[in-house]
Design a protein around this motif. Structure first.
Motif, PDB file in Angstrom:
ATOM      1  N   CYS A   1       0.848  -1.188   0.000  1.00  0.00           N
ATOM      2  CA  CYS A   1       0.000   0.000   0.000  1.00  0.00           C
ATOM      3  C   CYS A   1       0.882   1.235   0.000  1.00  0.00           C
ATOM      4  N   ASN A   2       0.569   2.143  -0.851  1.00  0.00           N
ATOM      5  CA  ASN A   2       1.300   3.389  -0.913  1.00  0.00           C
ATOM      6  C   ASN A   2       0.416   4.486  -0.341  1.00  0.00           C
ATOM      7  N   LEU A   3       0.718   4.941   0.856  1.00  0.00           N
ATOM      8  CA  LEU A   3      -0.097   5.973   1.494  1.00  0.00           C
ATOM      9  C   LEU A   3       0.114   7.358   0.893  1.00  0.00           C
ATOM     10  N   THR A   4       1.178   7.552   0.149  1.00  0.00           N
ATOM     11  CA  THR A   4       1.481   8.862  -0.427  1.00  0.00           C
ATOM     12  C   THR A   4       0.347   9.309  -1.349  1.00  0.00           C
ATOM     13  N   GLY A   5      -0.093  10.552  -1.172  1.00  0.00           N
ATOM     14  CA  GLY A   5      -1.132  11.112  -2.029  1.00  0.00           C
ATOM     15  C   GLY A   5      -2.330  11.593  -1.243  1.00  0.00           C
ATOM     16  N   PHE A  81      -6.220  -1.875   2.482  1.00  0.00           N
ATOM     17  CA  PHE A  81      -6.667  -3.076   1.784  1.00  0.00           C
ATOM     18  C   PHE A  81      -6.727  -2.807   0.290  1.00  0.00           C
ATOM     19  N   ASN A  82      -6.576  -3.832  -0.483  1.00  0.00           N
ATOM     20  CA  ASN A  82      -6.811  -3.737  -1.920  1.00  0.00           C
ATOM     21  C   ASN A  82      -8.273  -4.096  -2.151  1.00  0.00           C
ATOM     22  N   GLY A  83      -9.059  -3.103  -2.593  1.00  0.00           N
ATOM     23  CA  GLY A  83     -10.492  -3.307  -2.782  1.00  0.00           C
ATOM     24  C   GLY A  83     -10.797  -4.219  -3.954  1.00  0.00           C
ATOM     25  N   GLY A  86      -9.695  -3.124  -7.259  1.00  0.00           N
ATOM     26  CA  GLY A  86      -8.259  -2.942  -7.436  1.00  0.00           C
ATOM     27  C   GLY A  86      -7.703  -1.679  -6.812  1.00  0.00           C
ATOM     28  N   LYS A  87      -8.578  -0.799  -6.322  1.00  0.00           N
ATOM     29  CA  LYS A  87      -8.125   0.435  -5.688  1.00  0.00           C
ATOM     30  C   LYS A  87      -7.802   0.175  -4.219  1.00  0.00           C
ATOM     31  N   GLU A  88      -6.801   0.901  -3.722  1.00  0.00           N
ATOM     32  CA  GLU A  88      -6.464   0.797  -2.311  1.00  0.00           C
ATOM     33  C   GLU A  88      -7.511   1.541  -1.488  1.00  0.00           C
TER      34      GLU A  88
END
Length: 111
Positions: A1-5, A81-83, A86-88
């Protein structure tokens, strides 16, 4: 998971996480859409830490200091989580501590 953004919750609050360091630490800003104060809401600084692991479904925690418009502090803990699409997606729980005037009022200070 990339929390950046940028992240947005169901109530319309937004969070921007700046770059996550190699050790998992990060900072950013929280733009809340809800507040009980009468002062104008302003973006508030956040600092946190992410547990970096191999499966991408990391846990994390961060603190938000509402110092620009309130005498309260909030802490959040969660997991990415990966929904199904496909989106986090982030699932979090939080505690908010408000300043009270005296120790006998301590019971009503945390939500």
């Amino acid at each position: 998971c990339n929390l950046t953004g940028w992240w947005k919750n169901d109530l319309g609050s937004k969070m921007q996480v700046f770059e996550v360091g190699k050790d998992g630490t990060f900072s950013g800003e929280y733009h809340t859409a809800v507040s009980s104060t009468q002062k104008p809401i302003q973006p508030s600084p956040l600092t946190g830490s992410q547990h970096l692991d191999g499966d991408g479904q990391c846990t994390f925690g961060f603190t938000v200091n509402w110092k620009k418009f309130s005498d309260s502090t909030a802490v959040f803990v969660g997991q990415c989580f990966n929904g199904d699409d496909g989106k986090e997606v982030l699932h979090t729980s939080w505690l908010l501590r408000e300043k009270v005037d005296s120790e006998p009022d301590d019971w009503k200070a945390t939500r």
